[in-house]
Design an enzyme around this catalytic site. Structure first.
Site, PDB file in Angstrom:
ATOM      1  N   SER A  74       0.835  -1.199   0.000  1.00  0.00           N
ATOM      2  CA  SER A  74       0.000   0.000   0.000  1.00  0.00           C
ATOM      3  C   SER A  74       0.869   1.248   0.000  1.00  0.00           C
ATOM      4  O   SER A  74       2.096   1.179   0.170  1.00  0.00           O
ATOM      5  CB  SER A  74      -0.917   0.021   1.238  1.00  0.00           C
ATOM      6  N   LEU A 117       3.149   4.471  -0.338  1.00  0.00           N
ATOM      7  CA  LEU A 117       4.365   4.784  -1.087  1.00  0.00           C
ATOM      8  C   LEU A 117       4.958   3.542  -1.735  1.00  0.00           C
ATOM      9  O   LEU A 117       5.425   3.579  -2.874  1.00  0.00           O
ATOM     10  CB  LEU A 117       5.404   5.422  -0.165  1.00  0.00           C
ATOM     11  N   ASP A 132       6.013  -7.107   2.480  1.00  0.00           N
ATOM     12  CA  ASP A 132       5.088  -6.494   3.425  1.00  0.00           C
ATOM     13  C   ASP A 132       4.614  -7.571   4.390  1.00  0.00           C
ATOM     14  O   ASP A 132       4.889  -8.763   4.193  1.00  0.00           O
ATOM     15  CB  ASP A 132       3.883  -5.867   2.712  1.00  0.00           C
ATOM     16  N   ASP A 173       8.677  -9.611   7.575  1.00  0.00           N
ATOM     17  CA  ASP A 173       8.832  -8.557   8.579  1.00  0.00           C
ATOM     18  C   ASP A 173      10.246  -8.010   8.417  1.00  0.00           C
ATOM     19  O   ASP A 173      11.231  -8.735   8.631  1.00  0.00           O
ATOM     20  CB  ASP A 173       8.627  -9.151   9.974  1.00  0.00           C
ATOM     21  N   VAL A 174      10.368  -6.737   8.062  1.00  0.00           N
ATOM     22  CA  VAL A 174      11.680  -6.166   7.746  1.00  0.00           C
ATOM     23  C   VAL A 174      12.600  -6.075   8.955  1.00  0.00           C
ATOM     24  O   VAL A 174      13.807  -5.859   8.801  1.00  0.00           O
ATOM     25  CB  VAL A 174      11.548  -4.775   7.096  1.00  0.00           C
ATOM     26  N   CYS A 177      10.301   1.458   2.005  1.00  0.00           N
ATOM     27  CA  CYS A 177       9.115   2.277   2.262  1.00  0.00           C
ATOM     28  C   CYS A 177       8.358   1.843   3.513  1.00  0.00           C
ATOM     29  O   CYS A 177       7.450   2.555   3.950  1.00  0.00           O
ATOM     30  CB  CYS A 177       8.158   2.210   1.072  1.00  0.00           C
ATOM     31  N   SER A 179      11.593  11.459   6.407  1.00  0.00           N
ATOM     32  CA  SER A 179      10.407  12.310   6.492  1.00  0.00           C
ATOM     33  C   SER A 179      10.898  13.699   6.868  1.00  0.00           C
ATOM     34  O   SER A 179      11.953  13.853   7.492  1.00  0.00           O
ATOM     35  CB  SER A 179       9.448  11.801   7.571  1.00  0.00           C
ATOM     36  N   TYR A 184       8.717   8.907  16.038  1.00  0.00           N
ATOM     37  CA  TYR A 184       8.770   8.941  14.578  1.00  0.00           C
ATOM     38  C   TYR A 184       9.906   9.830  14.098  1.00  0.00           C
ATOM     39  O   TYR A 184      10.691   9.453  13.215  1.00  0.00           O
ATOM     40  CB  TYR A 184       7.430   9.442  14.044  1.00  0.00           C
ATOM     41  N   THR A 208      -1.542   8.995   1.851  1.00  0.00           N
ATOM     42  CA  THR A 208      -1.401   7.539   1.924  1.00  0.00           C
ATOM     43  C   THR A 208      -2.466   6.973   2.855  1.00  0.00           C
ATOM     44  O   THR A 208      -3.206   7.717   3.500  1.00  0.00           O
ATOM     45  CB  THR A 208      -0.013   7.167   2.468  1.00  0.00           C
TER      46      THR A 208
END
Length: 253
Positions: free
Chosen positions: A15, A17, A36, A57-58, A84, A146, A159, A194
């Site tokens: 989903s 980006l 993902d 899972d990254v 992403c 970001s 974040y 998004t």
């Protein structure tokens, strides 16, 4: 870099980006593998034509290695990796319920920063195995920060810290991987429309859009994806964090 016939790995590809980037790379002739979480892939269904979605899972080494092994087994040569995957929960250092939950802070760092580093290091190892092009280039890694890395708002402490870490890795990663012909570039998006924005009403979205200098709207995920393809095709971009934010400078709230 010519994307035609190359393999690309995109995280968070079900989903937002990631999905837009996976589609854009596939349209440029790349063989795209998207990572993902399994539930995200199930929710995506068959929306991503030409993209092989793999559950991973990254934050863990084994599933990322398994995905890279799948690319190799398919006879594809990995040349591009785009990170992403990310989460953006909100909490203040001190709130009504007391101090910021430490486990929440760790989780955000684990997904956004350590997850990015995990995929970057393993993808670099895979890319380095392939022969370079005529300019000595083997591949590209694009990470996602970001503008919160530079102007985090109230409630964005975890974040902002995680994304500042991503931005901070950029030049060192580019220098570390230069000997292997691998470029590293980070994109720092502003406010993008998004699924993370789905919980906000139209009035809130309009207010956010009005805060952007120009153009006064939210960015579209396809604009991020277009920037990824531009970076891939512009071989002199390296070690840089690119703001994609319509000249927005975030206020405290």
């Amino acid at each position: 870099m010519d994307l035609t016939g190359s393999a690309a790995l995109v995280t968070g590809a079900a989903s937002g980006l990631g999905a837009a980037t996976a589609a854009a790379l596939a349209a440029r002739g790349a063989t795209v593998y998207g990572l993902d979480l399994e539930k995200a892939i199930e929710a995506a269904g068959d929306q991503l034509d030409g993209v092989t979605l793999l559950a991973a899972d990254v934050t863990h080494e084994a599933p990322v290695r398994e995905a890279l092994a799948r690319i190799d087994a398919d006879g594809a040569q990995l040349r591009v990796a785009v990170n992403c995957a990310g989460i953006a929960p909100s909490a203040r250092i001190l709130g009504r319920k007391g101090a910021h939950d430490l486990d929440l802070f760790r989780t955000v760092i684990d997904v956004n920063l350590i997850g990015t580093f995990n995929v970057m290091r393993l993808a670099a190892e895979a890319i380095a195995q392939h022969e370079p092009d005529d300019n000595g280039q083997r591949g590209l890694i694009v990470n996602t920060a970001s503008i919160a890395a530079f102007e985090g708002q109230v409630g964005q402490i975890a974040y902002a810290a995680s994304k500042a870490g991503v931005a901070g890795m950029t030049i060192t990663a580019a220098r570390d991987l230069a000997q292997y012909g691998i470029r590293v570039v980070t994109i720092a998006p502003g406010i993008v429309d998004t699924p993370m924005m789905a919980g906000f009403g139209d009035e809130v979205k309009a207010g956010l859009a009005a805060s952007v200098t120009f153009p006064q709207r939210l960015a579209d995920p396809t604009e991020y994806a277009r920037l990824v393809t531009m970076v891939a095709e512009h071989d002199y971009l390296n070690g840089e964090t690119i703001r994609m934010d319509g000249a927005l400078r975030m206020s405290a709230r």
